[in-house]
Design an enzyme around this catalytic site. Structure first.
Site, PDB file in Angstrom:
ATOM      1  N   TYR A 160       0.829  -1.205   0.000  1.00  0.00           N
ATOM      2  CA  TYR A 160       0.000   0.000   0.000  1.00  0.00           C
ATOM      3  C   TYR A 160       0.864   1.256   0.000  1.00  0.00           C
ATOM      4  CZ  TYR A 160      -3.863   3.102   1.187  1.00  0.00           C
ATOM      5  OH  TYR A 160      -4.800   4.095   1.167  1.00  0.00           O
TER       6      TYR A 160
ATOM      7  N   PHE B 116      -7.775  19.569 -24.794  1.00  0.00           N
ATOM      8  CA  PHE B 116      -8.428  18.304 -25.111  1.00  0.00           C
ATOM      9  C   PHE B 116      -9.790  18.287 -24.395  1.00  0.00           C
ATOM     10  CE2 PHE B 116      -9.224  13.778 -24.155  1.00  0.00           C
ATOM     11  CZ  PHE B 116      -9.423  13.374 -25.454  1.00  0.00           C
ATOM     12  N   ASP B 117     -10.689  17.381 -24.812  1.00  0.00           N
ATOM     13  CA  ASP B 117     -12.064  17.463 -24.281  1.00  0.00           C
ATOM     14  C   ASP B 117     -12.152  17.304 -22.764  1.00  0.00           C
ATOM     15  OD1 ASP B 117     -11.592  14.718 -24.407  1.00  0.00           O
ATOM     16  OD2 ASP B 117     -13.399  14.216 -25.529  1.00  0.00           O
TER      17      ASP B 117
ATOM     18  N   ASP C  47       0.593  19.627 -20.958  1.00  0.00           N
ATOM     19  CA  ASP C  47      -0.216  18.422 -21.062  1.00  0.00           C
ATOM     20  C   ASP C  47       0.635  17.496 -21.922  1.00  0.00           C
ATOM     21  OD1 ASP C  47      -1.829  16.377 -21.951  1.00  0.00           O
ATOM     22  OD2 ASP C  47      -3.622  17.614 -22.103  1.00  0.00           O
TER      23      ASP C  47
ATOM     24  N   ALA D   6       0.736  14.265 -22.685  1.00  0.00           N
ATOM     25  CA  ALA D   6       0.271  12.932 -23.113  1.00  0.00           C
ATOM     26  C   ALA D   6       1.116  12.364 -24.259  1.00  0.00           C
ATOM     27  CB  ALA D   6      -1.194  13.003 -23.532  1.00  0.00           C
TER      28      ALA D   6
ATOM     29  N   LYS E 288      -0.735   7.074 -23.314  1.00  0.00           N
ATOM     30  CA  LYS E 288      -0.228   7.389 -24.661  1.00  0.00           C
ATOM     31  C   LYS E 288       1.284   7.140 -24.661  1.00  0.00           C
ATOM     32  CE  LYS E 288      -4.237   9.863 -24.556  1.00  0.00           C
ATOM     33  NZ  LYS E 288      -5.098   9.891 -23.365  1.00  0.00           N
TER      34      LYS E 288
ATOM     35  N   HIS F 275     -20.463  13.431 -26.341  1.00  0.00           N
ATOM     36  CA  HIS F 275     -20.075  12.538 -27.437  1.00  0.00           C
ATOM     37  C   HIS F 275     -19.879  11.100 -26.988  1.00  0.00           C
ATOM     38  CE1 HIS F 275     -16.655  14.671 -25.711  1.00  0.00           C
ATOM     39  NE2 HIS F 275     -15.878  13.651 -25.999  1.00  0.00           N
TER      40      HIS F 275
HETATM   41  N1  F0G Z   1      -4.778  15.235 -22.605  1.00  0.00           N
HETATM   42  C1  F0G Z   1      -4.737  14.875 -23.892  1.00  0.00           C
HETATM   43  C2  F0G Z   1      -3.987  15.698 -24.893  1.00  0.00           C
HETATM   44  C3  F0G Z   1      -5.418  13.715 -24.292  1.00  0.00           C
HETATM   45  O1  F0G Z   1      -5.402  13.376 -25.587  1.00  0.00           O
HETATM   46  C4  F0G Z   1      -6.114  12.952 -23.330  1.00  0.00           C
HETATM   47  C5  F0G Z   1      -6.832  11.750 -23.698  1.00  0.00           C
HETATM   48  C6  F0G Z   1      -6.106  13.377 -22.000  1.00  0.00           C
HETATM   49  C7  F0G Z   1      -5.421  14.531 -21.668  1.00  0.00           C
HETATM   50  C8  F0G Z   1      -6.835  12.637 -20.918  1.00  0.00           C
HETATM   51  O2  F0G Z   1      -6.170  11.463 -20.605  1.00  0.00           O
HETATM   52  O3  F0G Z   1      -7.711   9.586 -21.256  1.00  0.00           O
HETATM   53  O4  F0G Z   1      -5.805   9.217 -19.687  1.00  0.00           O
HETATM   54  O5  F0G Z   1      -7.798  10.490 -18.977  1.00  0.00           O
HETATM   55  N2  F0G Z   1      -7.063  11.418 -24.871  1.00  0.00           N
HETATM   56  C9  F0G Z   1      -7.682  10.205 -25.355  1.00  0.00           C
HETATM   57  C10 F0G Z   1      -7.893  10.331 -26.840  1.00  0.00           C
HETATM   58  C11 F0G Z   1      -8.862   9.754 -24.602  1.00  0.00           C
HETATM   59  O6  F0G Z   1      -8.594   9.474 -27.400  1.00  0.00           O
HETATM   60  O7  F0G Z   1      -7.349  11.247 -27.456  1.00  0.00           O
HETATM   61  P1  F0G Z   1      -6.923  10.126 -20.114  1.00  0.00           P
END
Ligand code: F0G
Length: 450
Positions: A72, A124-125, A215, A217, A258, A441
C-alpha cells in the site's frame, strides 16, 4: 513494402479479430444509436477509436508486471516509476494517478477559482471539461495556421504567442493561474509544438509570473518531430530533447496511456513543493495513497519501462512513420486529410469529403458511421459533436494504437475510406436524439437525418 521505416518489433502474442458481416454491422450500429463508443469491441475489425491505453506492451513490460510490488505504501514499483519520471522530466515531485483526467481533476481543483481563465494551445475534451467543472474558463489559443488543413508547415500545433499576450493584457495575469501547452496538440490534428514556441510561451509566462504546465500525453512524439523538423535538433537524442522541453515548464500532467506505453496510468509532476502538497492531499481523497494513486504496483512497474521505451528512436521512427504512411496513402487517393499527418493519428476532413452534409447534420459523425458499416473500422468524430459550437473543423480522427497494427490493417482502412468516397452521395447526415453537455459525445445517440 516501401513504407520507409524498419519495423522495430515482431509478434509474440496474438489477439484474434473478426469482421462481422455487413448486415450485422448495420444492425449493431443501429443498436448503438449510431455512436461507435457504444459498440462492443468484438464487433470491430480495425479499431482506431483512440491511441489511449490501446497499445501493445513489450515483453520487458509484461515481465515487469510479475514483479509488481503491491504494498500500500512505499512500494518498489512506485520508486521505479518516480525515478523514471524524475529522470525524464527533471521534476522532483511526482504523483501517480489512474489516468490523465484524474491528474487534471486533482490539479485544477487545487489551482482554479471561479472565473479563472486557462489558456491552452488547444484543450483536449477532458481538460476543457475539468476546467469548466471548477467554474474556470478554458481559452484556446492555436495559431491561425492550425485551422488551415492544407498548408504544409512543421509545427502547426503551436500557441499563438501574441494572442496569449493580448489575453493577459485583457483579463489580467491575476485571473490566469496557469497556462497550458498540449504536446502534441491532439485537438489540432495531433500537430507538434516547436521548442521555439515553448520557449516563447515560457518567456511570456515568466514575465507575468504565471506558471506554465505541459499536457504531456504525447510529448515523446512531439520530441521526435522536434528532432526531425526543428533546426539544431537533428543531433540531439530524444531524451535530451525531452529534458530541454521539461526544463522550460513548471510542471506537467500526463496521461501515460499514450507516450507511457501503458494500458492505464497517468501522473502529475511538479517543481513546486507547495503545489505538490496541495495536490497530494486531494489525491489521497480521490485517487489513493501518493505511492500508488489509483494504480496497482504492477501498472507502475510497466510504466517505469514504457516511459523509457517511448523515447527510443527506432520505436518513434516506426510509429510516426506508420501514421505518415496512412496519411500519404489517403491523400494519394484524393481523400481530404489534414496535412501534414500528426504524430498519433490521421484526421480526415469530413466536411470536404461529404460536402452535401451541412455542419448541423454532423458530417464527422456521418463519416464515422459509414466507416463502420463499410469496413468494420472504428474512428472518432472530432468536430461539432465533440466540441459543440467551439468546434473549428469537422474532422474524423483515425488514431493508431501503438505497436498494434501492421500495414495490412492500415491498407484495409485506406480501402474502406475509398469505398465510402465512391458512394459518398448515399451517406446520410445525422441528427442528435439524446445527449448534452461537454462530454455528450461519449454517450449520445444519433439517427440518420431525413
Ligand atoms: N490530454 C490529452 C492531450 C489527451 O489526448 C487525453 C486523452 C487526456 C489529456 C486525458 O487522458 O484519457 O488518460 O484520462 N485522450 C484520449 C484520446 C482519450 O482518445 O485522445 P486520459
Amino acid at each position: 513494402m516501401g513504407a520507409g521505416w524498419p519495423r522495430a518489433y515482431k509478434s509474440k502474442v496474438v489477439e484474434p479479430i473478426r469482421l462481422p458481416e455487413r448486415g450485422e454491422r448495420e444492425a449493431r450500429l443501429v443498436e448503438a444509436g449510431h455512436n461507435v463508443f457504444r459498440l462492443e469491441s468484438n464487433d470491430i475489425y480495425v479499431d482506431l477509436l483512440t491511441d489511449s491505453g490501446t497499445g501493445a506492451m513489450s515483453h520487458a513490460q509484461w515481465g515487469a508486471l510479475m514483479q509488481g510490488d503491491e504494498s500500500y505504501a512505499g512500494s518498489r514499483s512506485f520508486s521505479a516509476f518516480r525515478d523514471t519520471v524524475r529522470s525524464i522530466t527533471g521534476m522532483d515531485y511526482v504523483l501517480p494517478t489512474h489516468q490523465g483526467r484524474a491528474a487534471e481533476h486533482v490539479y485544477f481543483s487545487t489551482v482554479l477559482s471561479r472565473g479563472d481563465v486557462v489558456p491552452n494551445n488547444t484543450h483536449f475534451d477532458t481538460t476543457r471539461a475539468n476546467v469548466l467543472a471548477q467554474r474556470g474558463r478554458p481559452y484556446d489559443l492555436p495559431e491561425a495556421v492550425a485551422m488551415d488543413p492544407d498548408v504544409d508547415l512543421p509545427f502547426k500545433g503551436n500557441m499563438d504567442v501574441d494572442g496569449l499576450r493580448s489575453l493577459i493584457d485583457e483579463v489580467g495575469a491575476r485571473k490566469i493561474p496557469v497556462v497550458f501547452l498540449t504536446v502534441t496538440n491532439n485537438t489540432a490534428a495531433g500537430q507538434p509544438v516547436s521548442m521555439a514556441n515553448v520557449k516563447a510561451v515560457a518567456s511570456v509566462c515568466r514575465q507575468h509570473g504565471i506558471p506554465l504546465m505541459l499536457d504531456a500525453a504525447r510529448y515523446g512524439e512531439n520530441c521526435f518531430f522536434v528532432h526531425q523538423r526543428e533546426d539544431g535538433y537533428a543531433h540531439h537524442s530524444i531524451p535530451d530533447i525531452a529534458r530541454e522541453l521539461f526544463s522550460l515548464v513548471d510542471g506537467c500532467l500526463m496521461s501515460a496511456k499514450k507516450d507511457g506505453l501503458g494500458n492505464i496510468g497517468g501522473f502529475i509532476a511538479l517543481r513546486d513543493p507547495e503545489g505538490f502538497a496541495r495536490c497530494r492531499e486531494k489525491l489521497i481523497l480521490t485517487e489513493g495513497f501518493p505511492t500508488y494513486g489509483g494504480l496497482a504496483g504492477r501498472d507502475l512497474n510497466a510504466l517505469a519501462i514504457g516511459l523509457r521505451e517511448a523515447l527510443e528512436l527506432p520505436y518513434l521512427r516506426e510509429r510516426v512513420g506508420q501514421v505518415r504512411w496512412l496519411g500519404e496513402q489517403l491523400a494519394e487517393e484524393g481523400i481530404p486529410v489534414y496535412w501534414p499527418p500528426g504524430g498519433h493519428a490521421v484526421y480526415v476532413d469530413a466536411s470536404r469529403l461529404l460536402p452535401h452534409i451541412p455542419r448541423e447534420k454532423y458530417p464527422g459523425q456521418s463519416l464515422v458511421c459509414a466507416l463502420y458499416t463499410e469496413g468494420g473500422v472504428r474512428a472518432v468524430e472530432v468536430g461539432s459533436v465533440m466540441f459543440g459550437d467551439a468546434a473549428r473543423m469537422e474532422l474524423v480522427r483515425l488514431a493508431i494504437p501503438r505497436r498494434v497494427y501492421c500495414q495490412e490493417h492500415l491498407q484495409w482502412v485506406v480501402d474502406t475510406l475509398c469505398r465510402v468516397r465512391d458512394r459518398k452521395e448515399t451517406v446520410p447526415g445525422m441528427q442528435l436524439v439524446e445527449g448534452q453537455g461537454p462530454l455528450r459525445h461519449f454517450i449520445a445517440r444519433f439517427a440518420p437525418a431525413d
